[in-house]
Design a protein around this motif. Structure first.
Motif, PDB file in Angstrom:
ATOM      1  N   VAL A 331       0.861  -1.180   0.000  1.00 41.96           N
ATOM      2  CA  VAL A 331       0.000   0.000   0.000  1.00 41.96           C
ATOM      3  C   VAL A 331       0.895   1.227   0.000  1.00 41.96           C
ATOM      4  CG1 VAL A 331      -1.753   1.314   1.249  1.00 41.96           C
ATOM      5  CG2 VAL A 331      -1.836  -1.189   1.273  1.00 41.96           C
ATOM      6  N   LEU A 332       0.589   2.201  -0.848  1.00 39.33           N
ATOM      7  CA  LEU A 332       1.339   3.455  -0.858  1.00 39.33           C
ATOM      8  C   LEU A 332       0.917   4.294   0.346  1.00 39.33           C
ATOM      9  CD1 LEU A 332       1.319   4.221  -4.678  1.00 39.33           C
ATOM     10  CD2 LEU A 332       3.370   4.060  -3.243  1.00 39.33           C
ATOM     11  N   ALA A 333       1.495   3.951   1.477  1.00 42.59           N
ATOM     12  CA  ALA A 333       1.200   4.627   2.742  1.00 42.59           C
ATOM     13  C   ALA A 333       2.303   4.266   3.720  1.00 42.59           C
ATOM     14  CB  ALA A 333      -0.161   4.196   3.291  1.00 42.59           C
ATOM     15  N   ARG A 334       2.376   4.990   4.814  1.00 45.33           N
ATOM     16  CA  ARG A 334       3.369   4.698   5.830  1.00 45.33           C
ATOM     17  C   ARG A 334       2.875   3.591   6.750  1.00 45.33           C
ATOM     18  NH1 ARG A 334       4.896  10.909   7.587  1.00 45.33           N
ATOM     19  NH2 ARG A 334       5.869  11.517   5.615  1.00 45.33           N
ATOM     20  N   SER A 341      -5.342 -10.189  14.970  1.00 42.14           N
ATOM     21  CA  SER A 341      -6.253 -11.071  15.701  1.00 42.14           C
ATOM     22  C   SER A 341      -6.023 -12.525  15.328  1.00 42.14           C
ATOM     23  CB  SER A 341      -7.709 -10.692  15.379  1.00 42.14           C
ATOM     24  OG  SER A 341      -7.994 -10.942  14.005  1.00 42.14           O
ATOM     25  N   GLY A 342      -5.145 -12.764  14.381  1.00 41.51           N
ATOM     26  CA  GLY A 342      -4.915 -14.105  13.850  1.00 41.51           C
ATOM     27  C   GLY A 342      -5.483 -14.213  12.454  1.00 41.51           C
ATOM     28  N   ASP A 343      -6.785 -13.976  12.323  1.00 38.17           N
ATOM     29  CA  ASP A 343      -7.434 -14.018  11.013  1.00 38.17           C
ATOM     30  C   ASP A 343      -7.326 -12.694  10.277  1.00 38.17           C
ATOM     31  OD1 ASP A 343      -8.193 -16.658  11.255  1.00 38.17           O
ATOM     32  OD2 ASP A 343     -10.175 -16.197  12.053  1.00 38.17           O
ATOM     33  N   SER A 344      -7.073 -11.621  11.011  1.00 39.02           N
ATOM     34  CA  SER A 344      -6.970 -10.297  10.396  1.00 39.02           C
ATOM     35  C   SER A 344      -5.710  -9.601  10.896  1.00 39.02           C
ATOM     36  CB  SER A 344      -8.193  -9.434  10.723  1.00 39.02           C
ATOM     37  OG  SER A 344      -9.390 -10.027  10.258  1.00 39.02           O
ATOM     38  N   LEU A 345      -5.121  -8.789  10.015  1.00 36.81           N
ATOM     39  CA  LEU A 345      -3.964  -7.969  10.371  1.00 36.81           C
ATOM     40  C   LEU A 345      -4.329  -6.518  10.086  1.00 36.81           C
ATOM     41  CD1 LEU A 345      -0.796  -8.011  11.077  1.00 36.81           C
ATOM     42  CD2 LEU A 345      -0.487  -7.756   8.606  1.00 36.81           C
ATOM     43  N   TYR A 346      -4.110  -5.661  11.076  1.00 38.53           N
ATOM     44  CA  TYR A 346      -4.410  -4.240  10.925  1.00 38.53           C
ATOM     45  C   TYR A 346      -3.116  -3.439  11.051  1.00 38.53           C
ATOM     46  CZ  TYR A 346      -9.303  -5.567  11.791  1.00 38.53           C
ATOM     47  OH  TYR A 346     -10.553  -6.134  11.730  1.00 38.53           O
ATOM     48  N   VAL A 347      -2.939  -2.485  10.156  1.00 37.47           N
ATOM     49  CA  VAL A 347      -1.791  -1.589  10.205  1.00 37.47           C
ATOM     50  C   VAL A 347      -2.319  -0.159  10.256  1.00 37.47           C
ATOM     51  CG1 VAL A 347       0.353  -0.847   9.125  1.00 37.47           C
ATOM     52  CG2 VAL A 347      -0.420  -3.213   8.854  1.00 37.47           C
ATOM     53  N   GLY A 369      -7.072  17.843  14.956  1.00 36.18           N
ATOM     54  CA  GLY A 369      -5.913  17.158  15.498  1.00 36.18           C
ATOM     55  C   GLY A 369      -5.476  16.076  14.538  1.00 36.18           C
ATOM     56  N   PRO A 370      -4.560  15.224  14.964  1.00 36.48           N
ATOM     57  CA  PRO A 370      -4.088  14.158  14.080  1.00 36.48           C
ATOM     58  C   PRO A 370      -5.180  13.139  13.809  1.00 36.48           C
ATOM     59  CG  PRO A 370      -3.291  13.820  16.307  1.00 36.48           C
ATOM     60  CD  PRO A 370      -3.953  15.158  16.298  1.00 36.48           C
ATOM     61  N   THR A 371      -5.072  12.486  12.691  1.00 30.14           N
ATOM     62  CA  THR A 371      -5.968  11.381  12.361  1.00 30.14           C
ATOM     63  C   THR A 371      -5.137  10.132  12.117  1.00 30.14           C
ATOM     64  OG1 THR A 371      -5.932  11.932  10.009  1.00 30.14           O
ATOM     65  CG2 THR A 371      -7.686  12.911  11.340  1.00 30.14           C
ATOM     66  N   THR A 372      -5.774   8.992  12.177  1.00 30.86           N
ATOM     67  CA  THR A 372      -5.090   7.714  11.988  1.00 30.86           C
ATOM     68  C   THR A 372      -5.819   6.910  10.925  1.00 30.86           C
ATOM     69  OG1 THR A 372      -4.303   7.641  14.280  1.00 30.86           O
ATOM     70  CG2 THR A 372      -4.376   5.567  13.077  1.00 30.86           C
ATOM     71  N   GLN A 373      -5.110   6.533   9.885  1.00 27.95           N
ATOM     72  CA  GLN A 373      -5.663   5.636   8.876  1.00 27.95           C
ATOM     73  C   GLN A 373      -5.355   4.200   9.273  1.00 27.95           C
ATOM     74  OE1 GLN A 373      -4.388   6.580   4.899  1.00 27.95           O
ATOM     75  NE2 GLN A 373      -5.882   8.226   4.674  1.00 27.95           N
ATOM     76  N   ILE A 374      -6.313   3.318   9.059  1.00 27.79           N
ATOM     77  CA  ILE A 374      -6.163   1.906   9.418  1.00 27.79           C
ATOM     78  C   ILE A 374      -6.466   1.050   8.195  1.00 27.79           C
ATOM     79  CG2 ILE A 374      -6.937   0.057  10.956  1.00 27.79           C
ATOM     80  CD1 ILE A 374      -7.839   2.227  12.922  1.00 27.79           C
ATOM     81  N   HIS A 375      -5.552   0.134   7.892  1.00 24.95           N
ATOM     82  CA  HIS A 375      -5.717  -0.773   6.757  1.00 24.95           C
ATOM     83  C   HIS A 375      -5.867  -2.202   7.284  1.00 24.95           C
ATOM     84  CE1 HIS A 375      -4.628   2.645   4.341  1.00 24.95           C
ATOM     85  NE2 HIS A 375      -3.434   2.723   4.912  1.00 24.95           N
ATOM     86  N   LYS A 376      -6.865  -2.900   6.788  1.00 21.30           N
ATOM     87  CA  LYS A 376      -7.163  -4.265   7.229  1.00 21.30           C
ATOM     88  C   LYS A 376      -6.786  -5.261   6.149  1.00 21.30           C
ATOM     89  CE  LYS A 376     -11.044  -7.271   8.606  1.00 21.30           C
ATOM     90  NZ  LYS A 376     -12.520  -7.330   8.824  1.00 21.30           N
ATOM     91  N   GLY A 391      -9.982   2.535   6.769  1.00 19.91           N
ATOM     92  CA  GLY A 391     -10.821   3.515   7.440  1.00 19.91           C
ATOM     93  C   GLY A 391      -9.964   4.544   8.135  1.00 19.91           C
ATOM     94  N   GLU A 392     -10.600   5.496   8.790  1.00 25.84           N
ATOM     95  CA  GLU A 392      -9.880   6.560   9.472  1.00 25.84           C
ATOM     96  C   GLU A 392     -10.599   6.938  10.748  1.00 25.84           C
ATOM     97  OE1 GLU A 392      -9.365  10.988   8.146  1.00 25.84           O
ATOM     98  OE2 GLU A 392      -7.688   9.840   7.291  1.00 25.84           O
ATOM     99  N   VAL A 393      -9.818   7.224  11.794  1.00 28.04           N
ATOM    100  CA  VAL A 393     -10.366   7.685  13.065  1.00 28.04           C
ATOM    101  C   VAL A 393      -9.622   8.941  13.489  1.00 28.04           C
ATOM    102  CG1 VAL A 393     -11.119   5.411  13.857  1.00 28.04           C
ATOM    103  CG2 VAL A 393      -8.789   6.180  14.367  1.00 28.04           C
ATOM    104  N   ASP A 394     -10.273   9.764  14.292  1.00 28.78           N
ATOM    105  CA  ASP A 394      -9.622  10.950  14.831  1.00 28.78           C
ATOM    106  C   ASP A 394      -8.666  10.555  15.948  1.00 28.78           C
ATOM    107  OD1 ASP A 394     -11.022  12.683  13.168  1.00 28.78           O
ATOM    108  OD2 ASP A 394     -12.700  12.851  14.561  1.00 28.78           O
TER     109      ASP A 394
END
Length: 658
Positions: A331-334, A341-347, A369-376, A391-394
């Protein structure tokens, strides 16, 4: 060392920096500043899903078009010097052997991990017969199956490795290195790094004298890894490679403009090998057995909004089949925080720079403020990793424990502003629940208003309940009811001075944490272990507290792998230095505590390695880094050696000098 152990009130174990005075719990209710938000299935705005590429030309069109606009007279932002994509393999020797059919190992403890069955990389591992560790640039294998621990093998490491996995007689070592390249004399006025980071991965056979079988080198830096059975997922991050930029030939605007045009042409002529990390695998004789880009262009994706040229890669290795890339995706992202969780990996990736940039720009476009992107990613198949959703969270995440998957929902704990930043007085913490809808992680519920003006110091999710600790002057322990993901609620609160940096579930309704004791005005005093009764989420209470003397700290506060809990025994490594103006008090060792069924704490004893409690001749290498239980003994590890102690009383049985 002087310690206190008291404070009986209720049933949860928490190692925390809490003052000895118990505080009454505050039930949730109107006016407590904590809000529960019910969100629609699909809120308006961006969904933050990733966009995949149909072909290599599609991929190149995307990166080149952005790079042509951003390249400057010294190359791309953050790359003022040529990044050489070539690999330099470490020397190797060895032969492959799988685990032999030895007798079953005795009862033993393993690495303290977040999710049972999902192993995490660490500097030491045990299989009940051996302890395998990285120490002072060596891989050391120690036999602990007899009365006296014995070193059975050593391997000098020519590359810097920091972590390992152990499966049978195979060890996978990995760490980050640097691929240095010479800087031409005519470019000597350019101040920039002379090379590019690389990830070093070594497959070692320890059935006899340790031998390197294969070595893999990859462009980029190591982020983290997870292993389920023999399937290893490594998360790496890398930047553009292989560019030899043109620099201004002299000073002045014209020279810079001409260099920009030359660099744009260099970008237009780039290939996928300049953007996708390259890998090389060598065998025991140093021969290259496999090399190439980690994945095809079609296995790469990019966020809907341009996020730079860093490539986040998830590499799958089947350790049972040897050191080979069986699958990878990018993924073109940091890359940042990793949870599995075993079945899923989140970065998760914090977007610090976007926030800072917007603060300097148009006030109407600033974020809160900062936001956090999450890739599953789907990791349910042993040898396949598939991107699922984003997805993204604050806010920002404190560590991996801020994420947890439960019943196909992802719970994420964040703080809106980090300590010391300008907007920190307006910060708050929250827990957001996300559901996978199509290729998006969509928020469906959240609890806000936790610890206003404070920061999250620890998080733990247990089934339908969440525990969040925030701190500035006091240590509010919040209990959250997450059983209805669309309507999560804060249901209980306990305020005590100090903070808890690590929370550990001991049993049903009993929690343990590690942190710092503190005064009423927020000045930290020393490590404290506390037990908490959370059997009634609406009324959490502290049962007992064990405070270690002033000036002490524990690496458990920032590295949960340093913590051991096995059969009601908690082992906490501690380093203490205290100066009262007249005398100096130093200590480096570990404290063992027995946790009663009712949550009370009893000191079992302490372990001190040679040089760990001496004013004259104090040795920093005596700091205890890890602890394991094997059979009826406790093994504590420092850079100096391994001490074997009794479980009852922690009395020394033997010492092995490393």
């Amino acid at each position: 060392m002087r310690r206190t152990s008291r404070l009986l009130t209720g049933a949860l174990l928490l190692v925390t920096a809490c003052a000895p005075s118990a505080a009454a719990s505050s039930p949730a209710g109107t006016g407590n500043g904590v809000a529960s938000s019910r969100l629609p299935d699909r809120p308006g705005g961006q969904t933050h899903a990733l966009v995949t590429f149909d072909a290599c030309q599609d991929f190149l069109d995307y990166v080149v078009s952005h790079a042509v606009d951003l390249v400057g007279p010294y190359g791309l932002p953050g790359s003022q010097i040529a990044w050489d994509g070539s690999m330099r393999a470490a020397e190797a020797a060895g032969d492959t052997t799988v685990a032999s059919g030895e007798s079953a190992a005795p009862d033993f403890s393993e690495t303290n991990v977040q999710v049972e069955g999902v192993d995490e990389p660490d500097l030491a591992k045990s299989d009940g017969r051996r302890i395998v560790l990285i120490s002072e640039g060596e891989l050391v294998v120690v036999d602990v199956s007899s009365d006296e621990p014995e070193i059975t093998g050593r391997l000098h490491l020519d590359v810097p490795v920091q972590n390992l996995f152990l499966v049978g007689d195979k060890v996978l070592l990995f760490g980050s290195g640097w691929n240095a390249i010479p800087l031409p004399v005519e470019r000597g006025d350019v101040i920039a790094p002379t090379g590019a980071p690389t990830v070093q991965i070594l497959e070692v056979d320890i059935s006899g004298e340790p031998e390197i079988e294969r070595t893999m080198t990859i462009d980029g830096s190591f982020v983290s890894g997870r292993m389920v059975e023999e399937s290893v997922r490594l998360v790496l991050t890398s930047g553009p490679i292989g560019f030899e930029w043109s620099y201004p030939e002299g000073s002045g605007l014209r020279a810079e403009r001409e260099a920009v045009e030359r660099n744009r042409e260099i970008v237009r002529e780039s290939t996928e090998e300049n953007w996708i990390p390259y890998y090389v695998i060598t065998d025991t004789d140093g021969r290259v057995t496999s090399e190439g880009t980690l994945f095809e262009c079609e296995r790469a994706a990019h966020p809907e909004e341009f996020s730079g040229f860093d490539m986040l890669s998830v590499v799958t290795i089947d350790l049972g089949a040897g050191l080979e890339v069986v699958d990878s995706t990018g993924v073109l992202a940091r890359g940042g925080t990793v949870y599995s969780s075993g079945d899923s990996l989140y970065v998760a990736t914090q977007n610090w720079d976007t926030w800072m940039w917007l603060e300097r720009g148009d006030p109407a476009e600033r974020t809160d403020g900062p936001t956090t992107q999450i890739h599953k990613f789907d990791t349910s198949e042993e040898t396949i990793t598939q991107y699922v959703a984003s997805g993204e969270v604050d806010g920002y995440l404190i560590n991996q424990f801020a994420m947890d998957e439960h019943e196909e929902m992802l719970r994420v704990a964040t703080t809106t502003a980090p300590a010391g930043w300008g907007s920190a007085p307006d910060s708050e913490s929250r827990v957001t629940i996300l559901r996978t809808i199509g290729d998006s992680l969509v928020p469906i519920g959240k609890v806000t208003g936790l610890g206003e003006t404070e920061q999250i110091y620890s998080v733990r999710f247990m089934g339908d309940t969440g525990y969040v600790v925030t701190f500035r002057q006091t240590d509010p322990l919040y209990t959250l009811d997450l059983s209805d993901p669309r309507n999560p609620k804060m249901v209980g609160e306990l305020k005590i001075p100090g903070y808890s940096a690590y929370l550990h579930p001991v049993s049903e309704g009993l929690l343990l944490g590690v942190g710092q004791d503190a005064t009423d005005d927020g000045r930290v005093k020393g490590t404290q272990v506390s037990t908490f009764d959370v059997s009634d989420p609406a009324s959490p209470s502290r049962i007992d507290a064990f405070t270690i003397s002033e000036g002490s700290s524990s690496q458990v506060e920032y590295d949960h792998h340093a913590f051991l809990y096995h059969d009601a025994l908690a082992v906490i490594p501690v380093v203490q230095w205290n100066w009262d103006g007249k005398t100096e008090d130093v200590f480096s060792g570990a404290v063992g505590l027995e946790v009663g069924e009712d949550g009370t704490l009893r000191e079992v004893g302490e372990v001190v390695h040679p040089g760990g409690a001496e004013l004259k001749g104090w040795d920093y290498q005596a700091q205890i880094l890890r602890s394991f239980v094997v059979g009826d003994s406790l093994y504590t590890i420092s850079a100096s050696g391994i001490m074997k102690s009794t479980l009852d009383g922690l009395e020394q049985q033997s010492w092995l000098d490393l």
